[in-house]
Design a protein around this motif. Structure first.
Motif, PDB file in Angstrom:
ATOM      1  N   PHE A 199       0.486 -10.795   5.864  1.00 16.10           N
ATOM      2  CA  PHE A 199       1.304  -9.580   5.809  1.00 16.10           C
ATOM      3  C   PHE A 199       0.873  -8.597   6.890  1.00 16.10           C
ATOM      4  O   PHE A 199       1.711  -7.924   7.506  1.00 16.10           O
ATOM      5  CB  PHE A 199       1.205  -8.927   4.421  1.00 16.10           C
ATOM      6  N   TRP A 200      -0.435  -8.536   7.143  1.00 16.18           N
ATOM      7  CA  TRP A 200      -0.928  -7.670   8.231  1.00 16.18           C
ATOM      8  C   TRP A 200      -0.337  -8.124   9.573  1.00 16.18           C
ATOM      9  O   TRP A 200       0.110  -7.300  10.378  1.00 16.18           O
ATOM     10  CB  TRP A 200      -2.460  -7.711   8.249  1.00 16.18           C
ATOM     11  N   GLU A 223      -1.306  -5.870 -12.338  1.00 14.45           N
ATOM     12  CA  GLU A 223      -2.077  -6.828 -11.538  1.00 14.45           C
ATOM     13  C   GLU A 223      -2.744  -6.123 -10.356  1.00 14.45           C
ATOM     14  O   GLU A 223      -2.207  -5.150  -9.822  1.00 14.45           O
ATOM     15  CB  GLU A 223      -1.149  -7.912 -10.980  1.00 14.45           C
ATOM     16  N   PRO A 224      -3.880  -6.653  -9.880  1.00  9.71           N
ATOM     17  CA  PRO A 224      -4.499  -6.064  -8.686  1.00  9.71           C
ATOM     18  C   PRO A 224      -3.534  -6.132  -7.490  1.00  9.71           C
ATOM     19  O   PRO A 224      -2.678  -7.024  -7.415  1.00  9.71           O
ATOM     20  CB  PRO A 224      -5.723  -6.949  -8.431  1.00  9.71           C
ATOM     21  N   ALA A 225      -3.703  -5.178  -6.567  1.00  8.13           N
ATOM     22  CA  ALA A 225      -2.779  -5.082  -5.436  1.00  8.13           C
ATOM     23  C   ALA A 225      -2.734  -6.370  -4.623  1.00  8.13           C
ATOM     24  O   ALA A 225      -1.661  -6.805  -4.183  1.00  8.13           O
ATOM     25  CB  ALA A 225      -3.192  -3.912  -4.551  1.00  8.13           C
ATOM     26  N   ARG A 259      -7.587  -6.140   4.064  1.00 10.53           N
ATOM     27  CA  ARG A 259      -7.609  -4.949   3.195  1.00 10.53           C
ATOM     28  C   ARG A 259      -6.203  -4.566   2.736  1.00 10.53           C
ATOM     29  O   ARG A 259      -5.334  -4.245   3.558  1.00 10.53           O
ATOM     30  CB  ARG A 259      -8.250  -3.799   3.972  1.00 10.53           C
ATOM     31  N   VAL A 260      -6.003  -4.641   1.436  1.00  6.74           N
ATOM     32  CA  VAL A 260      -4.728  -4.232   0.852  1.00  6.74           C
ATOM     33  C   VAL A 260      -4.936  -2.864   0.218  1.00  6.74           C
ATOM     34  O   VAL A 260      -5.858  -2.676  -0.581  1.00  6.74           O
ATOM     35  CB  VAL A 260      -4.277  -5.223  -0.250  1.00  6.74           C
ATOM     36  N   GLU A 261      -4.077  -1.922   0.598  1.00  4.10           N
ATOM     37  CA  GLU A 261      -4.185  -0.583   0.015  1.00  4.10           C
ATOM     38  C   GLU A 261      -2.892  -0.336  -0.751  1.00  4.10           C
ATOM     39  O   GLU A 261      -1.808  -0.473  -0.176  1.00  4.10           O
ATOM     40  CB  GLU A 261      -4.358   0.432   1.137  1.00  4.10           C
ATOM     41  N   ALA A 262      -3.013   0.003  -2.019  1.00  2.82           N
ATOM     42  CA  ALA A 262      -1.818   0.233  -2.833  1.00  2.82           C
ATOM     43  C   ALA A 262      -1.996   1.516  -3.623  1.00  2.82           C
ATOM     44  O   ALA A 262      -3.074   1.777  -4.169  1.00  2.82           O
ATOM     45  CB  ALA A 262      -1.597  -0.934  -3.792  1.00  2.82           C
ATOM     46  N   TRP A 263      -0.955   2.319  -3.642  1.00  4.14           N
ATOM     47  CA  TRP A 263      -0.965   3.574  -4.392  1.00  4.14           C
ATOM     48  C   TRP A 263       0.176   3.532  -5.404  1.00  4.14           C
ATOM     49  O   TRP A 263       1.336   3.361  -5.023  1.00  4.14           O
ATOM     50  CB  TRP A 263      -0.742   4.755  -3.451  1.00  4.14           C
ATOM     51  N   HIS A 269       0.350  -1.181   1.743  1.00  6.60           N
ATOM     52  CA  HIS A 269       0.260  -1.623   3.132  1.00  6.60           C
ATOM     53  C   HIS A 269      -1.098  -2.286   3.353  1.00  6.60           C
ATOM     54  O   HIS A 269      -1.942  -2.316   2.444  1.00  6.60           O
ATOM     55  CB  HIS A 269       0.528  -0.467   4.107  1.00  6.60           C
ATOM     56  N   THR A 270      -1.286  -2.844   4.563  1.00  7.58           N
ATOM     57  CA  THR A 270      -2.541  -3.537   4.872  1.00  7.58           C
ATOM     58  C   THR A 270      -3.152  -2.910   6.128  1.00  7.58           C
ATOM     59  O   THR A 270      -2.834  -3.300   7.245  1.00  7.58           O
ATOM     60  CB  THR A 270      -2.302  -5.051   5.111  1.00  7.58           C
TER      61      THR A 270
END
Ligand code: GUN
Ligand code: FE
Length: 456
Positions: free
Chosen positions: A372-373, A416-418, A19-23, A13-14
């Protein structure tokens, strides 16, 4: 708890535009439709407990959970024209194509069929919150609200008000300001009293735009918004014609006129806003309203690109809209990628005959995480809804992306990076990639295997 479940797997999510946060392996606990806890690293014990009671949705390795999409601007009755009738300027398009189509919604049975198809299509595209213009017809608009509630889509549904005899044809206009207000009031009461509606579907006061409404109607709807405590939506400073029309009739811009009518309100949705000046942006910000940016529709009807970067820098709330059917794509991801594209074209300018230095508006671009945000958290902020993010206390409104589908154009590499993965999602994901959709914890589209009946 039978209305509890958890989802385990990759989530993204953003939380902020940049800021992209990925888990890679998170666990999201859902109680009664609301996110109860977010564990960025799924704790084995908690996960095992949900699994043991058959309440775990365990995502497959290539699947990814994203927040549901918030579409701030949809004309529900224009869905039958999707992908057609884009060849006329706005003022003529309304008279020749749009008003005749919308007038058909006097037939509530016709409306019911169109609205069923539309709501199902939007859910399948991941739109978990939808802000709708309907038509002037109360029974058909009631049907739209009922359809959203039954299908489980979070929605704001507006009965369109338009009474001006100079701008609206005799076959499609309110017979008087009083009648328009009475029917708007009736829609508000109906939606609020729908059995089982605990705020999933809400009424929204909907003057079509200033040119279509008399001053009397606009004043009365402003008073009704304050009295009923409803959100307001309208079109604002959309095209040269519309902007000029309001300037000459009201002697001021749309936002100032809306303010005088009591229609520039907190969490109000102003569609388009291409010709908003600095004073307008400041007024919108201080009112706490927001803009529904509809970049695809703007390319056809607005004569200009929305200065999105300038609006964001002024602290104005902005989200995205498809503007069906002024925009020909039902997916809000299409609007997100178009927002990126339009911002790039505004930045560079488009006419090669003009010297590069004079061609565009430097500093206008937005990136994919911002897009996306806007499509998720940004739209939710405009409406003041707790959705669009994976955060405790927020509604569990989500979509499951499954690029393993053989019809997918999406190629995701977990290494790949988020931010790079999100870039691919914004630019190439679409309906075939969306395997399942939840709204308020209820599965409203698709399936996810054995545990898929969780939340549905
Ligand atoms: N302005 C007034 N009505 C409409 C509409 O239906 N679509 C768009 N794009 N602009 C409008
Ligand atoms: Fe519109």
């Amino acid at each position: 708890m039978t209305d509890s479940f958890a989802v385990r797997g990759a989530c993204l999510h953003t939380p902020a535009p940049d800021r992209v946060e990925a888990w890679p392996d998170a666990l999201i606990e859902v109680h009664a439709g609301t996110i109860a806890a977010v564990h960025p690293d799924a704790p084995a014990g908690v996960s095992a407990a949900y699994e043991a009671s058959g309440q775990l949705v365990h995502l497959a390795p290539r699947q990814m959970l994203l927040p549901g999409l918030v579409d701030l601007h949809i004309h529900a009755p224009q869905f039958p024209n999707l992908g057609t009738a884009l060849d006329l300027p706005l003022e003529q398009w309304l008279q020749d194509y749009t008003f005749p189509l919308e007038a058909r919604f006097a037939d509530a049975a016709y409306a019911a069929g169109v609205y069923e198809d539309l709501v199902g299509t939007l859910l399948a595209n991941g739109t978990t919150t939808a802000v709708y213009f309907a038509t002037i017809h109360l029974p058909a608009t009631q049907k739209l609200a009922e359809t959203c509630l039954r299908r489980g889509q979070r929605a704001f549904v507006g009965r369109v008000a338009m009474d001006h005899p100079d701008s609206c044809p005799a076959f499609y206009r309110d017979e008087s300001a009083d009648a328009a207000v009475a029917q708007t009031r009736a829609l508000i009461d109906h939606v609020r009293a729908l059995p089982g509606n605990a705020g999933l579907v809400r009424p929204i006061i909907t003057p079509r735009f200033i040119p279509a409404c008399t001053d009397e109607l606009l004043h009365a709807l402003g008073a009704l918004a304050a009295e009923a405590g409803c959100h307001v939506q309208t079109h604002c400073s959309e095209s040269d014609w519309e902007h000029g029309h309001v300037l000459s009739r009201c002697g001021c811009s749309d936002t100032e006129a809306l303010h005088r009518f009591g229609l520039l309100t907190a969490n109000g949705v102003l569609a388009h806003g291409n010709f908003l000046g600095d004073a307008d942006l400041a007024r919108i910000r201080s009112a706490g309203a927001g803009v529904a940016h509809c970049p695809l529709s703007n390319a056809y009807f607005a004569d200009a690109a929305f200065p999105l970067r300038a609006a964001l820098e002024k602290g104005v709330r902005v989200g995205l809209g498809t503007d069906i059917a002024g925009g020909a794509h039902p997916s809000l991801l299409d609007s997100a990628r178009m927002a990126v594209t339009a911002s790039r074209m505004l930045e560079t300018g488009v006419d090669p005959a003009v010297a590069a230095a004079a061609r565009g508006r430097p500093g206008s671009r937005i990136g994919t995480s911002e897009a996306f945000w806007l499509a998720t958290a940004g739209g939710a902020e405009v409406l003041d809804q707790q959705t669009g993010l994976f955060r405790p206390g927020y509604a569990f409104d989500a979509l499951l992306l499954d690029p393993a589908n053989p019809d997918s154009n999406l190629r995701l590499d977990p290494a790949e990076p988020a931010a790079r993965r999100l870039e691919r999602i914004v630019h190439t994901a679409g309906r075939p990639d969306i395997a399942a959709v939840w709204v308020g914890g209820r599965k409203v589209h698709g399936r996810v295997g054995n545990a898929s009946e969780r939340g549905g």
